[in-house]
Design an enzyme around this catalytic site. Structure first.
Site, mmCIF file in Angstrom:
data_model
loop_
_atom_site.group_PDB
_atom_site.id
_atom_site.type_symbol
_atom_site.label_atom_id
_atom_site.label_comp_id
_atom_site.label_asym_id
_atom_site.label_seq_id
_atom_site.Cartn_x
_atom_site.Cartn_y
_atom_site.Cartn_z
ATOM 1 N N GLY A 7 0.892 -1.060 -0.050
ATOM 2 C CA GLY A 7 -0.142 -0.008 0.087
ATOM 3 C C GLY A 7 0.851 1.150 0.292
ATOM 4 O O GLY A 7 1.491 1.567 1.311
ATOM 5 N N LEU A 8 1.122 1.819 -1.164
ATOM 6 C CA LEU A 8 1.780 2.951 -1.194
ATOM 7 C C LEU A 8 1.007 4.442 -1.724
ATOM 8 O O LEU A 8 1.442 5.153 -2.610
ATOM 9 C CB LEU A 8 2.965 2.756 -2.394
ATOM 10 N N GLY A 12 1.561 5.652 2.998
ATOM 11 C CA GLY A 12 2.433 4.563 2.718
ATOM 12 C C GLY A 12 3.495 5.017 1.955
ATOM 13 O O GLY A 12 4.901 4.496 1.897
ATOM 14 N N SER A 112 -0.460 7.828 13.104
ATOM 15 C CA SER A 112 -0.938 9.175 12.896
ATOM 16 C C SER A 112 0.121 10.077 12.352
ATOM 17 O O SER A 112 1.247 9.852 12.921
ATOM 18 C CB SER A 112 -1.519 9.893 14.264
ATOM 19 N N GLY A 114 -0.441 11.655 8.902
ATOM 20 C CA GLY A 114 -0.737 12.116 7.591
ATOM 21 C C GLY A 114 0.275 12.355 6.526
ATOM 22 O O GLY A 114 1.317 11.790 6.585
ATOM 23 N N LYS A 166 -5.527 4.438 18.262
ATOM 24 C CA LYS A 166 -5.733 5.229 17.155
ATOM 25 C C LYS A 166 -7.347 5.546 17.061
ATOM 26 O O LYS A 166 -7.551 6.669 16.580
ATOM 27 C CB LYS A 166 -5.496 4.397 15.910
ATOM 28 N N HIS A 169 -7.865 8.261 19.419
ATOM 29 C CA HIS A 169 -7.395 9.584 19.063
ATOM 30 C C HIS A 169 -8.131 10.331 17.784
ATOM 31 O O HIS A 169 -8.218 11.506 17.944
ATOM 32 C CB HIS A 169 -5.951 8.978 18.300
ATOM 33 N N ASN A 170 -8.478 9.593 17.044
ATOM 34 C CA ASN A 170 -9.537 10.398 15.763
ATOM 35 C C ASN A 170 -10.670 10.698 16.271
ATOM 36 O O ASN A 170 -11.208 11.845 15.946
ATOM 37 C CB ASN A 170 -9.670 9.216 14.576
ATOM 38 N N GLU A 173 -9.788 13.936 17.716
ATOM 39 C CA GLU A 173 -9.429 14.836 16.973
ATOM 40 C C GLU A 173 -10.692 15.646 16.257
ATOM 41 O O GLU A 173 -10.681 16.673 15.882
ATOM 42 C CB GLU A 173 -8.723 14.076 15.703
#
Length: 316
Positions: A7-8, A12, A112, A114, A166, A169-170, A173
């Protein structure tokens, strides 16, 4: 040390580069051949020496489940799979149990950072056994921000704990973003404040509301003053919903998250059915004007008052 990275996309691809900068060999696979190092998952596995570590960075749900299933057939006993996407934490136990049938190990990792993670580093929350997490520690060290390990990395607990952390966390956010958004709208609404961007920028140093999200808000206002032309349509990727569901299941009140999440739902409605009902009811009980969508027909148009900001038109 080697790592296979599946996954790029936006994150990624940057993660691959940051890990490589730390001296770790990364073999990346993506369905987009323009960014992929190999042509297939089979080629990725063949390029890694056993025991392997393979990191999955694809969308949650079916894409992750299907990737785990494919790796189960390709990897060898003793290999380690890390899911770094935003998977639902309950899926982790299912994936871990499936891989364990072939003695393939599993760690989940909330990530986390981005698109800024390449230069700034990523905040990481891992779930799994101590041995598996320690085995992958050079990779986590390559990804996390510089400085003490505990400032950017946590072994949050057993399998599922990383994605649970996570998820929360979101959820936080969501609330922070909406608080800044409400403050911005109020500053824009009052003529007395003539430099909204400058006001937000002043908050980034020395105040109790300073944060990276605030820095990004300032950047957004620099690029688009007053946010002209920005659509209100706001999606959600699932974590906010999951967090709120956990709050309900555990009797934890989360009114801030609920308000922020429901505001996103409202942003996608061209004409809110709820507010249609409210407008109709106000027309029924108070004789208030009901504006029609075609702008041609009103109920009791003479009742439409001129309202100054801060005044109420509800019957006393």
């Amino acid at each position: 040390m080697q790592l296979g990275l599946i996954g790029l996309g936006k994150m990624g691809k940057n993660m691959r580069e940051r890990i490589r900068r730390a001296g770790i060999e990364v073999v990346g696979y993506d369905r987009n051949p323009a960014v992929s190092d190999v042509a297939s998952l089979e080629d990725l596995v063949a390029a890694l020496a056993a025991p392997r570590i393979v990191w999955i960075m694809v969308p949650h749900g079916d894409p992750t489940t299907q990737t785990v299933a494919a790796l189960k057939e390709l990897l060898d006993p003793g290999d380690l799979v890390i899911d770094g996407g935003n998977s639902y934490y309950k899926d982790d136990a299912v994936n871990a149990d499936s891989l364990a049938e072939r003695d393939i190990h599993y760690v989940d990792c909330g990530v986390s950072g981005g698109v800024w993670g390449l230069e700034e580093g990523y905040g990481l929350m891992a779930g799994g056994s101590r041995e598996d997490v320690e085995r992958a520690m050079p990779i986590f060290d390559a990804l996390r921000p510089e400085g003490p390990r505990e400032d950017g990395f946590a072994h949050s607990g057993e399998v599922g704990a990383g994605h649970y952390a996570k998820m929360v966390h979101n959820g936080i956010e969501y609330g922070l973003m909406h608080a800044y958004a409400e403050g911005w709208e109020l500053l824009e609404a009052k003529d007395i404040v003539t430099d909204v961007h400058g006001t937000f920028r002043a908050w980034t140093r020395g105040t109790v509301v300073r944060s990276w999200l605030l820095d990004l808000m300032v950047k957004a206002l620099e690029e688009t003053p007053h946010l002209e032309g920005v659509s209100e349509f706001t999606t959600d990727s699932g974590e906010g919903r999951w967090t709120l569901m956990e709050g309900i299941d555990n009797a934890v009140p989360m009114p801030v998250l609920a308000a922020a999440l429901f505001a996103r739902f409202t942003s996608r409605q061209e004409n809110s059915p709820q507010m249609q009902a409210v407008a109709a009811l106000r027309g029924q009980f108070g004789g208030h004007a009901v504006q029609m969508l075609d702008d041609k027909a009103d109920v009791n148009p003479a009742a439409q008052p001129k309202v100054e900001r801060g005044q109420s038109t509800e019957p006393s």
